[in-house]
Design a protein around this motif. Structure first.
Motif, PDB file in Angstrom:
ATOM      1  N   MET A   1      51.525  58.583 -59.980  1.00  0.00           N
ATOM      2  CA  MET A   1      51.076  57.249 -59.601  1.00  0.00           C
ATOM      3  C   MET A   1      50.518  57.291 -58.183  1.00  0.00           C
ATOM      4  SD  MET A   1      53.291  53.765 -59.608  1.00  0.00           S
ATOM      5  CE  MET A   1      52.619  52.247 -58.947  1.00  0.00           C
ATOM      6  N   SER A   2      49.274  56.870 -57.978  1.00  0.00           N
ATOM      7  CA  SER A   2      48.609  57.056 -56.699  1.00  0.00           C
ATOM      8  C   SER A   2      48.641  55.821 -55.813  1.00  0.00           C
ATOM      9  CB  SER A   2      47.145  57.463 -56.945  1.00  0.00           C
ATOM     10  OG  SER A   2      46.464  56.454 -57.676  1.00  0.00           O
ATOM     11  N   GLN A   3      49.208  54.710 -56.295  1.00  0.00           N
ATOM     12  CA  GLN A   3      49.202  53.493 -55.504  1.00  0.00           C
ATOM     13  C   GLN A   3      50.084  53.642 -54.268  1.00  0.00           C
ATOM     14  OE1 GLN A   3      47.176  51.009 -56.225  1.00  0.00           O
ATOM     15  NE2 GLN A   3      46.495  52.030 -58.072  1.00  0.00           N
ATOM     16  N   ALA A   4      49.633  53.052 -53.161  1.00  0.00           N
ATOM     17  CA  ALA A   4      50.410  53.048 -51.932  1.00  0.00           C
ATOM     18  C   ALA A   4      50.963  51.643 -51.713  1.00  0.00           C
ATOM     19  CB  ALA A   4      49.536  53.460 -50.759  1.00  0.00           C
ATOM     20  N   HIS A 192      45.878  45.699 -61.053  1.00  0.00           N
ATOM     21  CA  HIS A 192      45.343  46.888 -60.399  1.00  0.00           C
ATOM     22  C   HIS A 192      46.134  48.132 -60.768  1.00  0.00           C
ATOM     23  CE1 HIS A 192      44.225  43.353 -58.006  1.00  0.00           C
ATOM     24  NE2 HIS A 192      43.114  44.005 -57.790  1.00  0.00           N
ATOM     25  N   ALA A 193      47.382  47.935 -61.191  1.00  0.00           N
ATOM     26  CA  ALA A 193      48.222  49.052 -61.623  1.00  0.00           C
ATOM     27  C   ALA A 193      49.182  48.553 -62.693  1.00  0.00           C
ATOM     28  CB  ALA A 193      48.999  49.629 -60.448  1.00  0.00           C
ATOM     29  N   GLU A 198      60.303  54.157 -63.369  1.00  0.00           N
ATOM     30  CA  GLU A 198      60.473  55.479 -62.759  1.00  0.00           C
ATOM     31  C   GLU A 198      59.328  55.806 -61.812  1.00  0.00           C
ATOM     32  OE1 GLU A 198      61.313  60.147 -64.018  1.00  0.00           O
ATOM     33  OE2 GLU A 198      60.819  58.661 -65.568  1.00  0.00           O
ATOM     34  N   GLU A 199      58.101  55.576 -62.261  1.00  0.00           N
ATOM     35  CA  GLU A 199      56.940  55.844 -61.411  1.00  0.00           C
ATOM     36  C   GLU A 199      56.944  54.952 -60.173  1.00  0.00           C
ATOM     37  OE1 GLU A 199      53.769  57.163 -64.911  1.00  0.00           O
ATOM     38  OE2 GLU A 199      53.924  55.063 -64.286  1.00  0.00           O
ATOM     39  N   THR A 202      59.717  55.854 -57.608  1.00  0.00           N
ATOM     40  CA  THR A 202      59.326  57.080 -56.913  1.00  0.00           C
ATOM     41  C   THR A 202      58.301  56.760 -55.827  1.00  0.00           C
ATOM     42  OG1 THR A 202      59.741  58.443 -58.866  1.00  0.00           O
ATOM     43  CG2 THR A 202      58.252  59.344 -57.192  1.00  0.00           C
ATOM     44  N   ALA A 203      57.362  55.890 -56.141  1.00  0.00           N
ATOM     45  CA  ALA A 203      56.365  55.485 -55.141  1.00  0.00           C
ATOM     46  C   ALA A 203      57.032  54.739 -53.994  1.00  0.00           C
ATOM     47  CB  ALA A 203      55.289  54.622 -55.793  1.00  0.00           C
ATOM     48  N   PHE A 204      58.008  53.904 -54.306  1.00  0.00           N
ATOM     49  CA  PHE A 204      58.713  53.166 -53.257  1.00  0.00           C
ATOM     50  C   PHE A 204      59.469  54.108 -52.325  1.00  0.00           C
ATOM     51  CE2 PHE A 204      59.296  48.748 -55.491  1.00  0.00           C
ATOM     52  CZ  PHE A 204      57.932  48.556 -55.440  1.00  0.00           C
ATOM     53  N   VAL A 205      60.114  55.137 -52.891  1.00  0.00           N
ATOM     54  CA  VAL A 205      60.846  56.104 -52.070  1.00  0.00           C
ATOM     55  C   VAL A 205      59.903  56.745 -51.046  1.00  0.00           C
ATOM     56  CG1 VAL A 205      62.016  58.337 -52.093  1.00  0.00           C
ATOM     57  CG2 VAL A 205      62.654  56.574 -53.747  1.00  0.00           C
TER      58      VAL A 205
END
Length: 209
Positions: A1-4, A192-193, A198-199, A202-205
């Motif tokens: 997942m590429s979202q920031a 947008h996403a 899980e994804e 992981t991005a939040f971490v």
């Protein structure tokens, strides 16, 4: 997942976390239970919220109008959901069913938006104002129902210029077909996403200082 997701500008919008929706004995729980159990709704809601809090993101609760005697009865054209609420008294104010699930009670720093009367958490509420006052540009929608209040709130958020994320397994609906429509047919037209718990966590971490 590429979202920031910058914690300073991201909020999780928890839609309608009432006992009537999420708890055994709730008036609407029997209709949502099968899909909720299939996707692991409650555990995924807990995970998203816990991860967001740990990352320093803001939680905003987006609640439906709690039913009170007289609601909708004099309206010219209540919608089908409002007519059903009028009959079954869903989310009745002052009742257990109209309280938030015990695992999703607001904490200091959380925001509880004004109650929405229909499906969008933005229509006739202070949600947009609260988001802007807290510098939010990205909203992550979880809660219920995927194809009504979550979808309507997400669509409205897009119209107002927010970056919108839907979470497939942190929501539920009455039927699998409704989930399919929410995430495969309708969601891609405004979100947008569209991701999984899980994804997302992981991005939040990856955003923690």
């Amino acid at each position: 997942m590429s979202q920031a997701y910058d914690p300073r500008h991201t909020a999780v919008l928890l839609v309608d976390p009432y006992n009537d929706f999420l708890s055994e004995g709730g008036k609407i729980w029997p209709r949502v239970e099968r899909v909720a159990r299939q996707v692991g709704l409650l555990d995924h809601l807990r995970a998203v919220i816990a991860s967001a809090r740990e990352a320093g993101m803001r939680l905003m609760i987006v609640p439906h109008r709690r039913w009170e005697p007289g609601d909708y009865e004099t309206w010219d054209h209540p919608n089908p959901t409002q007519r059903a609420i009028m009959e079954r008294h869903s989310f009745a104010r002052g009742t257990w069913g109209g309280e938030f699930h015990p695992d999703f009670q607001p904490r200091p720093g959380d925001v509880v938006a004004r109650e929405h009367w229909a499906q969008s958490g933005f229509a006739n509420t202070d949600l947009d104002f609260q988001l802007k006052q807290h510098g939010i540009t990205h909203v992550v929608l979880v809660g219920l129902l995927a194809n009504t209040c979550v979808e309507s709130t997400g669509r409205f958020a897009m119209e107002l210029g927010y970056h919108v994320t839907l979470v497939r397994d942190a929501t539920a609906a009455f039927l699998p077909e409704m989930m399919h429509a929410a995430h495969e047919l309708n969601g891609p037209t405004f979100a947008h996403a569209i991701t999984t718990t899980e994804e997302l966590t992981t991005a939040f971490v990856g955003t923690r200082a």
